[in-house]
Design an enzyme around this catalytic site. Structure first.
Site, PDB file in Angstrom:
ATOM      1  N   THR A 155       0.859  -1.109  -0.179  1.00 11.67           N
ATOM      2  CA  THR A 155      -0.061  -0.058   0.005  1.00 11.67           C
ATOM      3  C   THR A 155       1.177   1.166  -0.111  1.00 11.67           C
ATOM      4  O   THR A 155       2.256   0.978   0.613  1.00 11.67           O
ATOM      5  CB  THR A 155      -0.736  -0.134   1.216  1.00 11.67           C
ATOM      6  N   VAL A 184     -13.322  -5.003   2.319  1.00 14.08           N
ATOM      7  CA  VAL A 184     -12.844  -3.410   2.529  1.00 14.08           C
ATOM      8  C   VAL A 184     -11.843  -3.433   3.191  1.00 14.08           C
ATOM      9  O   VAL A 184     -11.406  -3.893   4.129  1.00 14.08           O
ATOM     10  CB  VAL A 184     -13.825  -2.516   3.244  1.00 14.08           C
TER      11      VAL A 184
HETATM   12  N1  GLY Z   1      -3.700  -2.796   3.768  1.00 11.09           N
HETATM   13  C1  GLY Z   1      -4.302  -3.002   2.699  1.00 11.09           C
HETATM   14  C2  GLY Z   1      -5.278  -3.984   2.736  1.00 11.09           C
HETATM   15  O1  GLY Z   1      -5.293  -4.666   3.503  1.00 11.09           O
HETATM   16  O2  GLY Z   1      -6.230  -3.896   1.677  1.00 11.09           O
END
Ligand code: GLY
Length: 293
Positions: A155, A184
């Site tokens: 990310t 999500v």
């Molecule tokens: N940290 C990104 C996700 O778990 O979607």
């Protein structure tokens, strides 16, 4: 007048499934820092974190925007959030498709009545707001999906403090890869992205762990209640370790402290920072600045 500071990350395990070397990733992060630093000086923390994350979204190596991982049905659905301490408004988009810059969509929602929007209705609304169609799927991500490889977590995010002392944070993700449509991510929740007067934080890692830990909001609240950022991060990571959670984070505090740190097992966290002395670092693991300088 405060000393400006900017820290960015390209996720944990970001090298997974790519041919990129650590040096290549470092060079890309440092180029983004160099490009965004003048924006931080001229336009402040919100503009800087948005610009940094847009550039990270443009990098196909990273799992956000172009180069986002694909979900189980072969679609790329992206999530992003942005928050600044001046008005304390959190805005974000969840599982949006076919745009270049989810963080720009999140920033666009800052001025709206509803600050967080999701899925197809969000996409329809963004179409009315001038967000052009863009296919974020790369050949590399399509190949991963075809062989049912989720890849590692990854990310992107940015946290900045400008010379007025304003702190802002932004995060963007393509998710974990191969997830069931409808899942999500943490990034567009206050667990993955949070900013207040005392500190700002952006997370990467296992979204379910980050949400269960309320990680970003937990660290910022600890700082707001008087704990130093170093101690707030250390306590939060120790609690996460006890639950075998896996995530990494970047953070900036009101006193100018910059932190990149992670739990065990998360893989390499790629982060780079620049402060008022325009010094930058790229580290694989832990950075507490200026403590480590
Ligand atoms: N940290 C990104 C996700 O778990 O979607």
């Amino acid at each position: 007048m405060s000393r400006p500071a900017l820290i960015i990350h390209a996720g944990a395990g970001a090298r997974e499934r790519t041919q990129a070397s650590r040096e290549d990733i470092a060079a890309r992060l440092e180029a983004i820092l160099a490009a965004v630093w003048p924006l931080l000086i001229a336009h402040g923390a919100r503009r800087a974190v948005r610009a940094a994350v847009e550039r990270l979204e443009d990098e196909p190596l990273f799992n956000a925007g172009t180069g986002s991982k694909l979900q189980a049905d072969g679609q790329a659905r992206m999530s992003a959030a942005i928050m600044a301490a001046d008005d304390g408004v959190f805005s974000g988009v969840i599982n949006v498709e076919r745009i270049a810059h989810p963080v720009a969509a999140a920033d666009r929602l800052h001025a709206e009545q509803h600050h967080v929007m999701a899925g197809t209705p969000a996409n329809a609304w963004l179409g009315t707001q001038g967000f052009a169609e863009h296919d974020p799927v790369t050949a590399q991500r399509r190949a991963e999906w075809q062989t049912e490889r989720a890849g590692a977590h990854g990310t992107v995010g940015a946290v900045a403090r400008d010379d007025t002392g304003l702190i802002a944070a932004a995060t963007s993700t393509g998710g974990v890869g191969m997830e069931r449509p409808g899942r999500v991510s943490d990034s567009a929740t206050v667990a993955g992205t949070y900013a207040a007067a005392a500190a700002g934080v952006s997370l990467t890692g296992v979204g379910e762990h980050i949400v269960n830990h309320a990680a970003a909001a937990r660290i910022v609240t600890r700082c707001t209640d008087g704990l130093a950022l170093d101690a707030a991060v250390a306590r939060t990571l120790a609690e996460a370790q006890a639950r075998e959670f896996e995530f990494g984070l970047i953070a900036v505090a009101a006193d100018g402290t910059l932190v990149a740190d992670q739990t065990a097992g998360i893989g390499t966290l790629y982060a780079a920072c620049v402060d008022g002395q325009t010094r930058s670092f790229v580290r694989a693991e832990r950075l507490h600045w200026p403590t480590d300088s």
